[in-house]
Design an enzyme around this catalytic site. Structure first.
Site, PDB file in Angstrom:
ATOM      1  N   ARG A  10     -46.153  31.333   2.207  1.00  0.00           N
ATOM      2  CA  ARG A  10     -45.637  29.928   2.434  1.00  0.00           C
ATOM      3  C   ARG A  10     -46.126  29.495   3.636  1.00  0.00           C
ATOM      4  O   ARG A  10     -46.357  28.086   3.982  1.00  0.00           O
ATOM      5  CB  ARG A  10     -44.116  30.200   2.425  1.00  0.00           C
ATOM      6  CG  ARG A  10     -43.267  28.869   2.703  1.00  0.00           C
ATOM      7  CD  ARG A  10     -41.899  29.107   2.372  1.00  0.00           C
ATOM      8  NE  ARG A  10     -41.427  29.932   3.613  1.00  0.00           N
ATOM      9  CZ  ARG A  10     -39.943  30.607   3.411  1.00  0.00           C
ATOM     10  NH1 ARG A  10     -39.352  30.482   2.414  1.00  0.00           N
ATOM     11  NH2 ARG A  10     -39.612  31.276   4.525  1.00  0.00           N
ATOM     12  N   LYS A  61     -42.014  24.688   5.613  1.00  0.00           N
ATOM     13  CA  LYS A  61     -41.175  25.203   6.510  1.00  0.00           C
ATOM     14  C   LYS A  61     -41.552  24.646   7.759  1.00  0.00           C
ATOM     15  O   LYS A  61     -41.772  25.048   8.761  1.00  0.00           O
ATOM     16  CB  LYS A  61     -40.974  26.693   6.655  1.00  0.00           C
ATOM     17  CG  LYS A  61     -39.427  27.211   7.013  1.00  0.00           C
ATOM     18  CD  LYS A  61     -39.500  28.626   6.601  1.00  0.00           C
ATOM     19  CE  LYS A  61     -38.124  29.367   7.368  1.00  0.00           C
ATOM     20  NZ  LYS A  61     -36.943  28.478   6.766  1.00  0.00           N
ATOM     21  N   GLU A  74     -30.151  21.345  -0.971  1.00  0.00           N
ATOM     22  CA  GLU A  74     -29.640  22.743  -0.323  1.00  0.00           C
ATOM     23  C   GLU A  74     -28.899  22.287   0.833  1.00  0.00           C
ATOM     24  O   GLU A  74     -28.523  21.134   1.168  1.00  0.00           O
ATOM     25  CB  GLU A  74     -31.068  23.504   0.014  1.00  0.00           C
ATOM     26  CG  GLU A  74     -31.976  22.677   0.958  1.00  0.00           C
ATOM     27  CD  GLU A  74     -33.440  23.384   0.961  1.00  0.00           C
ATOM     28  OE1 GLU A  74     -33.928  23.569   0.036  1.00  0.00           O
ATOM     29  OE2 GLU A  74     -33.768  23.732   2.280  1.00  0.00           O
TER      30      GLU A  74
END
Ligand code: COI
Length: 345
Positions: free
Chosen positions: A86, A188, A224
């Site tokens: 990621r 992220k 989310e």
């Protein structure tokens, strides 16, 4: 590096706060070339140009993973290669020179080993590992900068939400989006978290624990919360929003999907999840490295509270959490190969 003492740490009362440790990993990349091999330096503040890319244009991404002290009296990392993957995609998305897998894994391992005594005793928490990379070079016009810094620091942590016996009280916000499907929600990126700060602060002021964001291209769908992914259970069907661009591909999200499917025989669907399905759920829970698996007790939508039924040990959320923590603490056999031991038994 041997200075630093752990005597001041109250292992029985760890929260999710910064505890300064002995050292951190530090590496730089100049003129957008290769990353130079970094090293371990004392934990401390850093100097930054006021024109740094990260300060002016948010060019920064981070990761979060944990080390655990286990029943086998050793310290392990949990699926760090997924964080490495990621980090690779997040750096590419933010035009940061890509942090390769081996470089990333070596950096977190070096940092962990030098701070290994800060890993809480078994059952008292974990050592949270925070790799972070940002544009250090100056920029006035909007552009990727020429110089970057990569740091890994660690902090012993306990539960993310203060009262970890209480189920969460969440507010669905119709006033703010966290991320757009074609934006940076699936990276992220630091900016995703700054986008959530105002709605999160307002929700907390009204007594909520966190905010549920709706999908920016279809507000009938949920995305989310500010700090974690969401799951919704109805009968034997466990749904979670699919990775459609605005959803973070969480490591715990992926682990829960596999445990639910392979060990608990739930029917898992990565799909659109509607607000109606959320409000009609038998159980709702959120997952993340920081929050682990945390049950939701109430969802407030358009001024109305919706209490969510099943709590306690009977709940699938508790069972999933028990299995996940059991694997992480080597109390149960790891059928997936998720554990990377760091210190010898
Ligand atoms: C994590 O779960 O590791 C995260 O990065 C969430 C964080 C914003 C606390």
């Amino acid at each position: 590096m041997d200075s630093g003492s752990i005597d001041f740490i109250d292992w029985d009362n760890l929260g999710f706060d910064v505890v300064e440790t002995r050292s951190m990993y530090y590496a730089t990349c100049h003129k957008k070339k290769e990353w130079e091999e970094g090293n371990i330096i004392p934990y401390g503040t850093i100097e930054l140009s006021p024109a740094a890319g990260v300060l002016n244009y948010g060019q920064g991404v981070f990761e979060g993973t944990k080390a655990f002290r286990t029943m086998k009296d050793r310290v392990i990392l949990f699926r760090p290669e997924l964080n490495a993957t990621r980090m690779g995609s997040s750096t590419r998305r933010l035009c940061i020179p890509e942090i390769g897998k081996d470089f990333f894994l070596s950096a977190i391992e070096q940092t962990l080993i030098d701070n290994i005594d800060y890993t809480p005793p078994l059952g008292k928490g974990s050592l949270y590992i925070r790799p972070i990379v940002w544009g250090t070079g100056p920029a006035l016009g909007v552009k990727p900068v020429d110089e970057y810094t990569f740091i890994v620091f660690v902090s012993p942590v306990g539960p993310y939400f203060k009262d970890n016996k209480k189920r969460l009280n969440l507010l669905v916000t119709e006033d703010y989006h966290r991320a757009a499907p074609k934006g940076i929600g699936n990276a992220k990126a630091i900016g995703n978290y700054s986008a959530s700060l105002l709605p999160l602060t307002r929700a907390k002021e009204s007594g909520f624990d966190d905010v549920i964001f709706l999908n920016a291209s279809n507000e009938n769908m949920i995305d989310e919360i500010s700090s974690a992914n969401l799951f919704v259970l109805k009968g034997n069907i466990l749904k979670t929003p699919h990775l459609g661009g605005s959803i973070l591909p969480g490591v715990t999200r992926d682990s829960v999907i596999k445990i639910a499917d392979k060990i608990m025989n739930l029917k898992v669907q990565e799909t659109d999840v509607t607000i109606e399905e959320l409000l009609d759920a038998d159980e709702i829970f959120c997952t993340g490295t920081a929050v682990v698996v945390t049950s939701v007790g109430n969802v407030s939508f358009q001024g109305e509270d919706h209490m969510i039924g099943i709590a306690g040990e009977r709940s699938k959320a508790e069972q999933l959490k028990k299995i996940l923590l059991g694997i992480q603490q080597e109390e149960i056999e790891d059928p997936f190969g998720w554990i990377t031991p760091v210190s010898a038994p």
